[in-house]
Motif scaffolding. Sequence first.
Motif, PDB file in Angstrom:
ATOM      1  N   UNK A  28       0.829  -1.216   0.000  1.00 54.75           N
ATOM      2  CA  UNK A  28       0.000   0.000   0.000  1.00 54.75           C
ATOM      3  C   UNK A  28       0.860   1.261   0.000  1.00 54.75           C
ATOM      4  N   UNK A  29       0.420   2.260  -0.764  1.00 53.12           N
ATOM      5  CA  UNK A  29       1.213   3.482  -0.899  1.00 53.12           C
ATOM      6  C   UNK A  29       1.315   4.251   0.415  1.00 53.12           C
ATOM      7  N   UNK A  30       0.289   4.127   1.258  1.00 54.38           N
ATOM      8  CA  UNK A  30       0.316   4.918   2.497  1.00 54.38           C
ATOM      9  C   UNK A  30       1.339   4.401   3.507  1.00 54.38           C
ATOM     10  N   UNK A  31       1.974   3.230   3.229  1.00 52.17           N
ATOM     11  CA  UNK A  31       3.089   2.783   4.077  1.00 52.17           C
ATOM     12  C   UNK A  31       4.335   3.624   3.804  1.00 52.17           C
ATOM     13  N   UNK A  32       4.385   4.221   2.593  1.00 54.21           N
ATOM     14  CA  UNK A  32       5.496   5.090   2.187  1.00 54.21           C
ATOM     15  C   UNK A  32       6.849   4.384   2.286  1.00 54.21           C
ATOM     16  N   UNK A  33       6.915   3.187   1.717  1.00 50.32           N
ATOM     17  CA  UNK A  33       8.184   2.453   1.665  1.00 50.32           C
ATOM     18  C   UNK A  33       8.937   2.860   0.403  1.00 50.32           C
ATOM     19  N   UNK A  34      10.243   3.077   0.527  1.00 48.67           N
ATOM     20  CA  UNK A  34      11.012   3.441  -0.662  1.00 48.67           C
ATOM     21  C   UNK A  34      11.243   2.210  -1.544  1.00 48.67           C
ATOM     22  N   UNK A  35      11.502   2.461  -2.821  1.00 50.65           N
ATOM     23  CA  UNK A  35      11.591   1.375  -3.801  1.00 50.65           C
ATOM     24  C   UNK A  35      12.903   0.606  -3.714  1.00 50.65           C
ATOM     25  N   UNK A  36      13.960   1.234  -3.218  1.00 48.72           N
ATOM     26  CA  UNK A  36      15.293   0.666  -3.393  1.00 48.72           C
ATOM     27  C   UNK A  36      15.864   0.011  -2.142  1.00 48.72           C
ATOM     28  N   UNK A  37      15.061  -0.144  -1.090  1.00 47.64           N
ATOM     29  CA  UNK A  37      15.577  -0.759   0.146  1.00 47.64           C
ATOM     30  C   UNK A  37      15.364  -2.261   0.179  1.00 47.64           C
ATOM     31  N   UNK A  38      14.947  -2.831  -0.906  1.00 44.79           N
ATOM     32  CA  UNK A  38      14.727  -4.277  -0.950  1.00 44.79           C
ATOM     33  C   UNK A  38      13.637  -4.599  -1.938  1.00 44.79           C
ATOM     34  N   UNK A  39      13.487  -5.885  -2.206  1.00 46.32           N
ATOM     35  CA  UNK A  39      12.493  -6.307  -3.186  1.00 46.32           C
ATOM     36  C   UNK A  39      11.137  -6.569  -2.532  1.00 46.32           C
ATOM     37  N   UNK A  40      11.150  -6.967  -1.257  1.00 44.53           N
ATOM     38  CA  UNK A  40       9.924  -7.370  -0.589  1.00 44.53           C
ATOM     39  C   UNK A  40       9.515  -6.391   0.504  1.00 44.53           C
ATOM     40  N   UNK A  41       8.246  -6.478   0.904  1.00 46.76           N
ATOM     41  CA  UNK A  41       7.709  -5.688   2.015  1.00 46.76           C
ATOM     42  C   UNK A  41       7.100  -6.669   3.019  1.00 46.76           C
TER      43      UNK A  41
END
Length: 278
Positions: A28-41
Amino acid sequence: KKKHACAAVSFFDMARGPKKHLKRLNAPRHWMLDKYSGRFAPRPSTGPHKLRECLPLIVFLRNRLKYALTYDEVKKILAQRLIKVDGKARTDVKYPAGFMDVISIDKTGEYFRLIYDVKGRFAVHRISPEEAKYKLCRVKRLEVGKKGVPYVVTHDGRTIRYPDPLIKVHDTVQFDIESGKIVDFIKFQPGNLVMAVGGRNLGRVGVITHRERHQGSFDIVQVKDRLGHTFATRLGNIFVIGKGAKETVSLPKGRGVRLTIAEERDRRLEQKSKQTGL
């Protein structure tokens, strides 16, 4: 041969159980995770809130509060039973905390309520110890169980027996976390304060002005905010948070009033001019 080929195709198309992973780009976008810190969430565990409407404890502790740097550190914090959600210690790193949940950290004396800001993201909203004693729950179902026992089911998966006879579906109950009982309730009716918890107006706060009934379709609710702007959303996206124009829980920065891009720019320039003293 054709039969065997069809059987093979149908076999490989079948899912092999529940999904256990979540790609970072699909989070979900509202978690505001950056794209380059890993492949998975972190994929949230099954719980009281939906996957796309919750915030896992690891995201809250590591990415929001910055109390941990890694997944492993969050595990060690939770293993000590230091983090409580609605008064219960949670040790699951991926536990899905959601809207109106109270997260308390006794060791630091901090209390947080998960509530949406104007942009539809969960704000790190600190609250007082008095406010942390209760939460608001939206009534989703009202039924009669075995032996004629009435009960309500709330948005966070609670089943509360013997509610007040005046409580109906779409109303909001004030739930005391320690005793597990309903202290007060707020009716869903024009004139009461609500927050949009879904749709494009997520996080906006205003007063109900009108409810449009559409048989066989979705009922639409008209809402007016403090600045006089009106917006409409589905009935299912409305959460009553106060009697009249006064809120029962404190609101984060912005108080649920969404500004246009031009209004935001003007406000920023005004603050900057005040700081520089021009």
